[in-house]
Motif scaffolding. Sequence first.
Motif, PDB file in Angstrom:
ATOM      1  N   UNK A 146       0.830  -1.210   0.000  1.00 33.45           N
ATOM      2  CA  UNK A 146       0.000   0.000   0.000  1.00 33.45           C
ATOM      3  C   UNK A 146       0.864   1.260   0.000  1.00 33.45           C
ATOM      4  N   UNK A 147       1.894   1.307   0.832  1.00 35.10           N
ATOM      5  CA  UNK A 147       2.764   2.491   0.875  1.00 35.10           C
ATOM      6  C   UNK A 147       3.468   2.717  -0.456  1.00 35.10           C
ATOM      7  N   UNK A 148       3.898   1.636  -1.111  1.00 33.65           N
ATOM      8  CA  UNK A 148       4.611   1.770  -2.380  1.00 33.65           C
ATOM      9  C   UNK A 148       3.722   2.314  -3.500  1.00 33.65           C
ATOM     10  N   UNK A 149       2.433   2.168  -3.372  1.00 35.77           N
ATOM     11  CA  UNK A 149       1.498   2.697  -4.381  1.00 35.77           C
ATOM     12  C   UNK A 149       1.291   4.205  -4.260  1.00 35.77           C
ATOM     13  N   UNK A 150       1.902   4.794  -3.232  1.00 36.25           N
ATOM     14  CA  UNK A 150       1.782   6.231  -2.976  1.00 36.25           C
ATOM     15  C   UNK A 150       0.310   6.686  -2.923  1.00 36.25           C
TER      16      UNK A 150
ATOM     17  N   UNK B 241      -1.829   7.164   6.603  1.00 38.72           N
ATOM     18  CA  UNK B 241      -2.065   7.217   8.049  1.00 38.72           C
ATOM     19  C   UNK B 241      -2.879   5.998   8.497  1.00 38.72           C
ATOM     20  N   UNK B 242      -3.925   5.657   7.735  1.00 35.17           N
ATOM     21  CA  UNK B 242      -4.754   4.496   8.082  1.00 35.17           C
ATOM     22  C   UNK B 242      -3.943   3.214   8.032  1.00 35.17           C
ATOM     23  N   UNK B 243      -3.126   3.065   7.000  1.00 33.45           N
ATOM     24  CA  UNK B 243      -2.300   1.870   6.858  1.00 33.45           C
ATOM     25  C   UNK B 243      -1.330   1.737   8.026  1.00 33.45           C
ATOM     26  N   UNK B 244      -0.691   2.830   8.377  1.00 38.46           N
ATOM     27  CA  UNK B 244       0.259   2.823   9.495  1.00 38.46           C
ATOM     28  C   UNK B 244      -0.449   2.477  10.801  1.00 38.46           C
ATOM     29  N   UNK B 245      -1.596   3.104  11.036  1.00 40.26           N
ATOM     30  CA  UNK B 245      -2.362   2.822  12.254  1.00 40.26           C
ATOM     31  C   UNK B 245      -2.841   1.379  12.312  1.00 40.26           C
ATOM     32  N   UNK B 246      -3.307   0.853  11.184  1.00 38.49           N
ATOM     33  CA  UNK B 246      -3.767  -0.538  11.152  1.00 38.49           C
ATOM     34  C   UNK B 246      -2.619  -1.511  11.384  1.00 38.49           C
ATOM     35  N   UNK B 247      -1.450  -1.198  10.848  1.00 39.20           N
ATOM     36  CA  UNK B 247      -0.300  -2.080  11.064  1.00 39.20           C
ATOM     37  C   UNK B 247       0.084  -2.108  12.542  1.00 39.20           C
ATOM     38  N   UNK B 248       0.110  -0.948  13.188  1.00 37.08           N
ATOM     39  CA  UNK B 248       0.398  -0.922  14.620  1.00 37.08           C
ATOM     40  C   UNK B 248      -0.681  -1.666  15.404  1.00 37.08           C
TER      41      UNK B 248
END
Length: 192
Positions: free
Chosen positions: A158-162, A169-176
């Motif tokens: 997801x991050x690599x797709x920019x 922010x959602x991706x980072x929060x979900x990963x944590x």
Amino acid sequence: MNTPAHLLIGAAAFGRPAHNRILLAAFAGAALPDLSLYLMAGVALFALNIPPSRVFNELYFSDTWQTVFAIDNSFIVWGILLGVALWRASPWAIALTGAAILHLCLDLPLHHDDGRPHFWPATSWVFESPVSYWDRTQGAMWIAPLEAALALGAAIILWLRKPPVWAVIATTGLLFAEFWVVRQWLFFFASI
């Protein structure tokens, strides 16, 4: 599988192109099969002050709750909705329904004694997997780290797709959240 992992994997699989409408639909679709559990458990725990042991040992397995879970975790229901989305050639609806079906595909082999009737209304049969994503007595010590690794891989995709800032922010929060939940299952609940 834990809900944060479902959201990350569903968005990575169906959140293309990485713009608002498609990503939001993929995140939503990945969440929808678990939404009823969060709503019903939330009301029972916080509005009705029902003890967690009763919510998760009695209400969760009640006919009423299992009927709701049968509907929102049905391959048949989601398959029909995906068929309509494909027929209408609606990218956001395909992302939503595809992510929901992926959620079910990941849940089916990872629920030992708390599975759902995934083939409702054709049958109320529930597959009892030999492994569990959360129960250490059923292999969670092996499954949970694999789940966390899949969630990390999905987050990186997801991050690599920019994507838009909200999705980063959602991706980072979900990963944590995923790492925190896995830690809780493996270390906190194991000692109870």
